[in-house]
Design an enzyme around this catalytic site. Structure first.
Site, PDB file in Angstrom:
ATOM      1  N   GLU A 118       0.804  -1.405   0.139  1.00 21.54           N
ATOM      2  CA  GLU A 118      -0.065  -0.011   0.102  1.00 21.54           C
ATOM      3  C   GLU A 118       1.008   1.048   0.113  1.00 21.54           C
ATOM      4  OE1 GLU A 118      -2.683   0.330   3.327  1.00 21.54           O
ATOM      5  OE2 GLU A 118      -3.833   2.052   2.206  1.00 21.54           O
ATOM      6  N   ALA A 259       1.497   0.170  10.841  1.00 26.79           N
ATOM      7  CA  ALA A 259       1.182  -1.318  10.546  1.00 26.79           C
ATOM      8  C   ALA A 259       0.548  -1.534   9.487  1.00 26.79           C
ATOM      9  CB  ALA A 259       0.771  -2.024  11.664  1.00 26.79           C
ATOM     10  N   MET A 260       0.476  -2.574   8.633  1.00 25.70           N
ATOM     11  CA  MET A 260      -0.245  -2.780   7.151  1.00 25.70           C
ATOM     12  C   MET A 260      -1.301  -4.066   7.383  1.00 25.70           C
ATOM     13  SD  MET A 260      -0.916  -1.652   4.509  1.00 25.70           S
ATOM     14  CE  MET A 260      -1.924  -2.549   3.463  1.00 25.70           C
ATOM     15  N   GLU A 261      -2.256  -3.883   7.064  1.00 20.88           N
ATOM     16  CA  GLU A 261      -3.493  -4.890   7.323  1.00 20.88           C
ATOM     17  C   GLU A 261      -3.454  -5.991   6.260  1.00 20.88           C
ATOM     18  OE1 GLU A 261      -3.914  -1.587   6.202  1.00 20.88           O
ATOM     19  OE2 GLU A 261      -5.522  -1.267   4.727  1.00 20.88           O
ATOM     20  N   ASN A 262      -2.255  -6.349   5.271  1.00 16.62           N
ATOM     21  CA  ASN A 262      -2.431  -7.593   4.397  1.00 16.62           C
ATOM     22  C   ASN A 262      -3.144  -8.470   4.871  1.00 16.62           C
ATOM     23  OD1 ASN A 262      -0.187  -5.937   3.356  1.00 16.62           O
ATOM     24  ND2 ASN A 262       1.019  -6.768   5.046  1.00 16.62           N
ATOM     25  N   HIS A 294      -6.752  -2.232  15.011  1.00 19.56           N
ATOM     26  CA  HIS A 294      -6.989  -1.256  13.841  1.00 19.56           C
ATOM     27  C   HIS A 294      -6.749  -2.461  12.661  1.00 19.56           C
ATOM     28  CE1 HIS A 294      -6.771   2.512  11.269  1.00 19.56           C
ATOM     29  NE2 HIS A 294      -5.969   1.481  10.489  1.00 19.56           N
ATOM     30  N   GLU A 295      -5.679  -3.120  12.739  1.00 21.52           N
ATOM     31  CA  GLU A 295      -5.213  -3.887  11.640  1.00 21.52           C
ATOM     32  C   GLU A 295      -6.293  -4.925  11.396  1.00 21.52           C
ATOM     33  OE1 GLU A 295      -3.379  -2.178   9.516  1.00 21.52           O
ATOM     34  OE2 GLU A 295      -2.739  -0.833  11.103  1.00 21.52           O
ATOM     35  N   HIS A 298      -9.555  -4.006  10.012  1.00 20.32           N
ATOM     36  CA  HIS A 298      -9.530  -3.877   8.561  1.00 20.32           C
ATOM     37  C   HIS A 298      -9.811  -4.907   7.802  1.00 20.32           C
ATOM     38  CE1 HIS A 298      -8.037   0.169   7.463  1.00 20.32           C
ATOM     39  NE2 HIS A 298      -6.920   0.031   7.960  1.00 20.32           N
TER      40      HIS A 298
END
Ligand code: PHE
Ligand code: ZN
Length: 832
Positions: A118, A259-262, A294-295, A298
């Site tokens: 992203e 962080a990232m919600e992959n 949060h992640e 998602h």
């Protein structure tokens, strides 16, 4: 400068092709990784030209339906003519993950491979339709050296793994849920693993795995608890269950964002996973829980229903921030939680609106998408959802969410689709409410009281001043929550530019507590008497109102001081603090907020023009007034709470210690040495630095020695180095310390970002000179991280003449042929 063309929301076109399936093979090598991407394509219209995005790729080969093709390049895109309605496209590219210091796409750092896609990072892995409205089913085979990279991870479920020749091995993952490429992830490394499990409401057993650096498994326990709580919370609150057999989190130290919600494989900045009492503060624990939530959230708001295009980012981010805020108030909530959320809006978001980057929560134009991961899209976006939630009520909001998922599961949609679901589920007209998505800027809400013959009422009017991006503004529907002290609460719905509300008959004019809970993201103009403000500060039942009343008093006082005048607000403020410090303690979290002197940053938001020297002096004077006038009562309270083993007491102790640092020099030292946890230790150290105490050097040195092996803790040290007075002359030394690393954005943000954001020394000739050397160097390493640091400098027009000139010269000097698209877009806007 590497300028990117501006894209407009109004120009959205559906993709010319769809990709239903993507088979990826990664042959991982440190500097020469080979990626084979096989796409199943179908035409989505009549255009035969397939235009694929790609950046920093070495193209090895292209085959269409098994036949080699020679593609051409147009405006950086790979163009292939596809005659048939559907086809199989095979592309082989080669990339260098070790040289990737931008940390977008596939990179290697800290001995592991990891991805960040992203917003537009997937195009650095292979040529692709890198846009969120192209959803494919992914199968990913990862091949790497087994000794160095024993764990091979990607999205979805593991379908196969095994040994290969030459000490290599492979793992194949399949993700059955169609997803846009920004949710793709791959990790290969050698981690410690913490495992647990969760059984969903419908009985699905989910394996939970958290991968962390070797030796740090126990520090992932808090994150695991937060994860399980999040999974349960989303079932209970929104009826949303997890949808794969496993959920993985990987913590890495090299990461640009939080962080990232992959899908099924979240990748986290290690600072939002690792914690124990000795190394993390109470605030760190809460932040970790909020980001884990949060992640995880998602997975539905972002992944199952995603964005049609990047202008719709707030569709997933505003909504998911709102959800994590709701979660936080259930998980660890205190009266300070909402106050801090409001502070983010009032300091950072209002400043964004007042500067050259002003944009609506759904932007209209974007050059570099990385620049739009903003407090406006995220936090103001969450405030907009919060207003909707208040308007529709808990049940109505839930009905809207249910309808949103029923209609749009598996789709890439727009913010309008979301609001329409809310409107239809509740049979209400939200067309005017949609203005919050279109309009940028901060509404100024003016309150006038009406008090006639025992009748009390309010005349409310709203006006949004023009912003750098938008001249014309209109009124927006907004909820104005109030309390009449001693008479109860109400919410007034302001629909128009001006409206009058009758509030009933009273014997005496009631005292109005305005904007309870920060019910709308607006600036308040209300000429309430000083005495009433003091009363609110002590007695309002809403925590936000109490802290806000103190701020409004201080704003009057500081405004007078800047003019060389005195103001009665000083005595009232001190008297109220005295009252709060001597009454029985009922809410330590709230008192901790009330006993903070607003930061210079917060004060900047009170005025259009920034008199930086005046504000710094005013803040010092406020601190010394409190010390001199209230030492005895504050010290008593400090003695009362300092040994209480409870979070609120620790917060209050830290606030008091910061206020009293100078007279309590020895106390600060003892507190540091005897600290039982990081909240106490870091609180004492921060107090020493805030008071610029003689012993702060010794304490900082001690801290560095104790924690040199823990990068997350050393970031706290770097932050204090960035904040302290005399920071600039020590920078050279600090940057030579092993704790600092130019290539790691956590390190550079902690030191340099903090210096820019909080240290008045930044705004000196020497400060600007230093930044003119540091920023180009950082930009060459990591454009995204650098662009995220310069926000405060873009406000240059609000400073005094000398600083304006210095900043303008600095910003102009940063515009060179080497400047990144990220930084270039910001500079272009700021200097326009
Ligand atoms: N989507 C991430 C989040 O907010 C943020 C992010 C954006 C991370 C871009 C990396 C890159 O949850
Ligand atoms: Zn998010």
């Amino acid at each position: 400068m590497a300028n990117k063309p501006v894209k407009r929301l109004a120009d959205y076109k559906a993709p010319a092709f769809l990709i239903s399936a993507l088979d990826l093979t990664f042959e991982l090598h440190d500097t020469q990784t080979r990626v084979t991407a096989v796409s199943t394509l179908t035409k989505n219209g009549t255009d035969p030209l397939l235009r694929l995005d790609g950046e920093q790729l070495e193209l090895v080969s292209v085959e269409l339906d098994g036949k080699a093709v020679t593609p051409r390049f147009e405006e950086g895109q790979l163009v292939i003519e596809v005659a048939k309605d559907s086809a199989t496209l095979k592309i082989v590219t080669q990339i260098d993950p070790t040289a990737n210091t931008a940390l977008e796409g596939l990179y290697r750092s800290g001995g592991a491979f990891c991805t960040q896609c992203e917003a537009e990072g997937f195009r650095r892995i292979t040529y692709f339709l890198d846009r969120p409205d192209v959803l494919a089913v992914y199968t990913t085979k990862v091949i790497a050296d087994k000794a160095q990279y024993p764990q091979l991870l990607s999205n979805g479920n593991l379908v196969e793994s095994g040994e290969l020749e030459g000490g290599r091995h492979f793992a194949t993952w399949h993700d059955p849920h169609p997803k846009p490429c920004y949710l793709f992830a791959l990790v290969a490394g050698d981690f410690d693993l913490l495992e647990d499990s969760f059984t969903t409401a419908s009985g699905r057993d989910v394996l939970l795995q958290i991968f962390v650096d070797k030796g740090r498994r126990v520090q992932a326990r808090h994150a695991m608890e937060a994860l399980k709580f999040s999974m349960k919370w989303d079932e209970d609150t929104y009826g949303l269950e997890y949808d794969l057999d496993r959920f993985m989190i990987v913590a890495v130290d090299f990461f640009n964002m939080g962080a990232m919600e992959n899908k099924g494989l979240n990748i986290f900045n290690a600072k939002y996973v690792l914690a124990d009492d000795d190394t993390a503060t109470d605030q760190d624990f809460d932040n970790i829980a909020a980001i884990i939530a949060h992640e995880y959230f998602h997975n539905w708001t972002g992944n199952r229903v995603t964005c049609r295009d990047w202008f719709q980012l707030s569709l997933k981010e505003g909504l998911t921030v709102f959800r994590d805020q709701q979660f936080s108030s259930d998980w660890a909530g205190s009266s300070a939680t909402r106050i801090k959320e409001a502070q983010v809006i009032r300091t950072l978001q209002f400043a964004e609106d007042a500067g050259p980057m002003s944009h609506p929560i759904r932007p209209l134009e974007v050059a570099e998408m990385n620049n739009f991961y903003t407090v406006t899209v995220y936090n103001k976006g969450a405030e907009v959802i919060r207003m909707l939630n208040g308007l529709l009520g808990k049940a109505g909001f839930r009905a809207g969410m249910d309808l949103y998922f029923k209609r749009h599961d598996g789709q890439a949609v727009t913010c309008d689709d979301f609001v329409d679901a809310m409107a239809d589920a509740n049979d209400v007209d939200l067309s005017r409410f949609k203005g919050w998505y279109r309009q940028s800027g901060t509404p100024v809400l003016t309150v006038r009281e009406i008090w006639e013959n025992g009748h009390y009422g309010l005349k409310l009017s709203q006006l949004t001043p023009p912003t750098s991006d938008q001249a014309e503004k209109g009124p927006l529907p907004l909820p104005f929550a109030i309390e009449l002290l001693g008479h109860g609460k109400d919410v007034l719905q302001l629909q128009d530019a001006e409206q009058t509300f009758a509030l009933g008959q009273f014997d005496e004019k009631p005292i109005l507590a305005p904007l309870c809970g920060f019910s709308a993201p607006v600036k308040l103009v209300f000429e309430q008497s000083d005495d009433e403000l003091a009363a609110l500060m002590e007695k309002a039942s809403d925590g936000f109102v109490r802290v806000d009343a103190a701020e409004r008093l201080l704003q009057r006082l500081v405004a007078a001081w800047l003019q060389g005048q005195e103001h009665p607000a000083l005595e009232l403020w001190l008297r109220s603090l005295h009252g709060i410090a001597t009454r029985p303690l009922t809410d330590a979290f709230l008192d901790a907020e009330l006993f903070k002197v607003p930061s210079v940053n917060a004060m900047q938001g009170w005025f259009e023009q920034i008199d930086l020297d005046g504000l710094v002096a005013a803040r010092q004077r406020l601190r010394s007034q409190v010390r001199e006038r209230l030492f005895a009562v504050l010290h008593d309270r400090y003695q009362m709470v300092k040994d209480v083993k409870e979070k609120g007491a620790r917060a209050l102790t830290n606030s008091l210690l910061t206020l009293l640092a100078e007279p309590l020099e020895q106390g600060v030292f003892d507190r540091y040495q005897q600290a039982r946890n990081m909240t106490e230790r870091q609180g004492a150290l921060a107090a020493a630095v805030a008071g610029d105490l003689a012993n702060s050097d010794a304490l900082l040195a001690d801290f560095a020695e104790r924690f040199e092996d823990n990068p997350q803790v050393m970031d706290k040290w770097l932050m204090l180095q960035g904040q302290r007075s005399g920071a600039l002359k020590r920078m050279g030394k600090v940057m030579e310390h092993s704790a600092f690393n130019w290539n790691n954005p956590n390190r550079t943000r902690a030191l340099i970002g903090t210096f820019i954001a909080t240290n008045p020394e930044c705004h000196t000739e020497a400060g600007y000179q230093w930044l003119s050397e540091v920023l180009p160097k950082l930009d060459a390493i990591n454009p995204q991280a650098t662009a995220r640091m310069v926000g405060p400098l873009l406000q240059w027009r609000r400073f005094d003449q000398k600083r304006r000139q210095g900043l303008e010269a600095l910003l102009k000097g940063l515009q060179t042929p080497h400047t990144s698209a990220d930084l270039g877009e910001l500079l272009g806007k700021a200097l326009k």
